[in-house]
Design a protein around this motif. Structure first.
Motif, PDB file in Angstrom:
ATOM      1  N   ILE A  29       0.846  -1.191   0.000  1.00 34.62           N
ATOM      2  CA  ILE A  29       0.000   0.000   0.000  1.00 34.62           C
ATOM      3  C   ILE A  29       0.885   1.245   0.000  1.00 34.62           C
ATOM      4  N   ALA A  30       0.457   2.269  -0.741  1.00 35.01           N
ATOM      5  CA  ALA A  30       1.069   3.596  -0.637  1.00 35.01           C
ATOM      6  C   ALA A  30       0.228   4.370   0.380  1.00 35.01           C
ATOM      7  N   LEU A  31       0.886   4.898   1.395  1.00 35.97           N
ATOM      8  CA  LEU A  31       0.219   5.627   2.472  1.00 35.97           C
ATOM      9  C   LEU A  31       0.655   7.084   2.393  1.00 35.97           C
ATOM     10  N   TYR A  32      -0.339   7.975   2.287  1.00 34.83           N
ATOM     11  CA  TYR A  32      -0.085   9.394   2.064  1.00 34.83           C
ATOM     12  C   TYR A  32      -0.538  10.189   3.289  1.00 34.83           C
ATOM     13  N   SER A  33       0.269  11.144   3.703  1.00 35.69           N
ATOM     14  CA  SER A  33      -0.104  12.066   4.768  1.00 35.69           C
ATOM     15  C   SER A  33      -0.181  13.461   4.151  1.00 35.69           C
ATOM     16  N   ILE A  34      -1.400  14.012   4.098  1.00 36.28           N
ATOM     17  CA  ILE A  34      -1.619  15.309   3.466  1.00 36.28           C
ATOM     18  C   ILE A  34      -2.365  16.215   4.433  1.00 36.28           C
ATOM     19  N   ASP A  35      -1.683  17.238   4.899  1.00 39.63           N
ATOM     20  CA  ASP A  35      -2.288  18.221   5.810  1.00 39.63           C
ATOM     21  C   ASP A  35      -3.008  17.554   6.982  1.00 39.63           C
ATOM     22  N   GLY A  36      -2.359  16.533   7.573  1.00 39.87           N
ATOM     23  CA  GLY A  36      -2.909  15.862   8.737  1.00 39.87           C
ATOM     24  C   GLY A  36      -3.897  14.747   8.441  1.00 39.87           C
ATOM     25  N   GLU A  37      -4.293  14.572   7.186  1.00 43.73           N
ATOM     26  CA  GLU A  37      -5.180  13.472   6.800  1.00 43.73           C
ATOM     27  C   GLU A  37      -4.347  12.357   6.186  1.00 43.73           C
ATOM     28  N   VAL A  38      -4.828  11.130   6.318  1.00 44.85           N
ATOM     29  CA  VAL A  38      -4.104   9.973   5.797  1.00 44.85           C
ATOM     30  C   VAL A  38      -4.971   9.280   4.751  1.00 44.85           C
ATOM     31  N   PHE A  39      -4.343   8.921   3.625  1.00 45.46           N
ATOM     32  CA  PHE A  39      -5.014   8.235   2.522  1.00 45.46           C
ATOM     33  C   PHE A  39      -4.186   7.029   2.116  1.00 45.46           C
ATOM     34  N   ALA A  40      -4.836   6.052   1.457  1.00 47.36           N
ATOM     35  CA  ALA A  40      -4.138   4.832   1.051  1.00 47.36           C
ATOM     36  C   ALA A  40      -4.608   4.388  -0.327  1.00 47.36           C
ATOM     37  N   THR A  41      -3.645   3.972  -1.157  1.00 46.02           N
ATOM     38  CA  THR A  41      -3.944   3.373  -2.454  1.00 46.02           C
ATOM     39  C   THR A  41      -3.027   2.166  -2.641  1.00 46.02           C
ATOM     40  N   ASP A  42      -3.330   1.361  -3.667  1.00 44.55           N
ATOM     41  CA  ASP A  42      -2.351   0.365  -4.084  1.00 44.55           C
ATOM     42  C   ASP A  42      -1.071   1.111  -4.413  1.00 44.55           C
ATOM     43  N   ASN A  43       0.057   0.460  -4.250  1.00 48.22           N
ATOM     44  CA  ASN A  43       1.335   1.129  -4.473  1.00 48.22           C
ATOM     45  C   ASN A  43       1.844   0.980  -5.902  1.00 48.22           C
ATOM     46  N   ILE A  44       1.192   0.164  -6.716  1.00 49.98           N
ATOM     47  CA  ILE A  44       1.650  -0.062  -8.084  1.00 49.98           C
ATOM     48  C   ILE A  44       0.757   0.706  -9.062  1.00 49.98           C
ATOM     49  N   CYS A  45       1.391   1.465  -9.944  1.00 56.28           N
ATOM     50  CA  CYS A  45       0.680   2.234 -10.968  1.00 56.28           C
ATOM     51  C   CYS A  45      -0.078   1.281 -11.889  1.00 56.28           C
ATOM     52  N   THR A  46      -1.260   1.702 -12.345  1.00 55.40           N
ATOM     53  CA  THR A  46      -2.065   0.873 -13.243  1.00 55.40           C
ATOM     54  C   THR A  46      -1.575   0.928 -14.688  1.00 55.40           C
ATOM     55  N   HIS A  47      -0.674   1.845 -15.002  1.00 55.04           N
ATOM     56  CA  HIS A  47      -0.178   1.999 -16.374  1.00 55.04           C
ATOM     57  C   HIS A  47       1.110   1.224 -16.607  1.00 55.04           C
TER      58      HIS A  47
END
Length: 104
Positions: A29-47
């Motif tokens: 998983i790619a875990l992102y911290s943006i302005d105090g919020e946390v988001f998650a996506t698959d870590n591999i690009c679909t392209h």
């Protein structure tokens, strides 16, 4: 907590306005911290088979390091060419300074 929420990181381990790779079960998983919020996506690009954690995070978008396609990390939506497919995003919650990701 239900079994489908996986503890993946301490919130303190997330660099502000940046991305890291974590493991949730068998999934990277790619875990992102943006302005105090946390988001998650698959870590591999679909392209192309590139790790998004190696890309460039600007605002709410991660740029793939391979072909410069960008995804909105909040939704996984592909934002520009050459991307034609969204990346999967996952629900995130923070409990007692720990980050949990819901995967199936």
């Amino acid at each position: 907590m239900t079994e489908d929420w996986i503890d993946v990181a301490a919130q303190a381990d997330l660099p502000a306005n940046d991305v890291i790779a974590v493991t949730a079960g068998a999934r990277e998983i790619a875990l992102y911290s943006i302005d105090g919020e946390v988001f998650a996506t698959d870590n591999i690009c679909t392209h192309g088979h590139a790790r998004l954690c190696d890309g460039f995070l600007e605002g709410n978008e991660i740029e793939c390091p391979l072909h410069q396609g960008r995804f909105d990390v909040r939704t996984g939506k592909a934002m520009c060419a050459p991307l034609t497919e969204d990346v999967r995003s996952f629900p995130v919650k923070v409990v007692d300074a720990r980050v949990f990701v819901q995967v199936d």
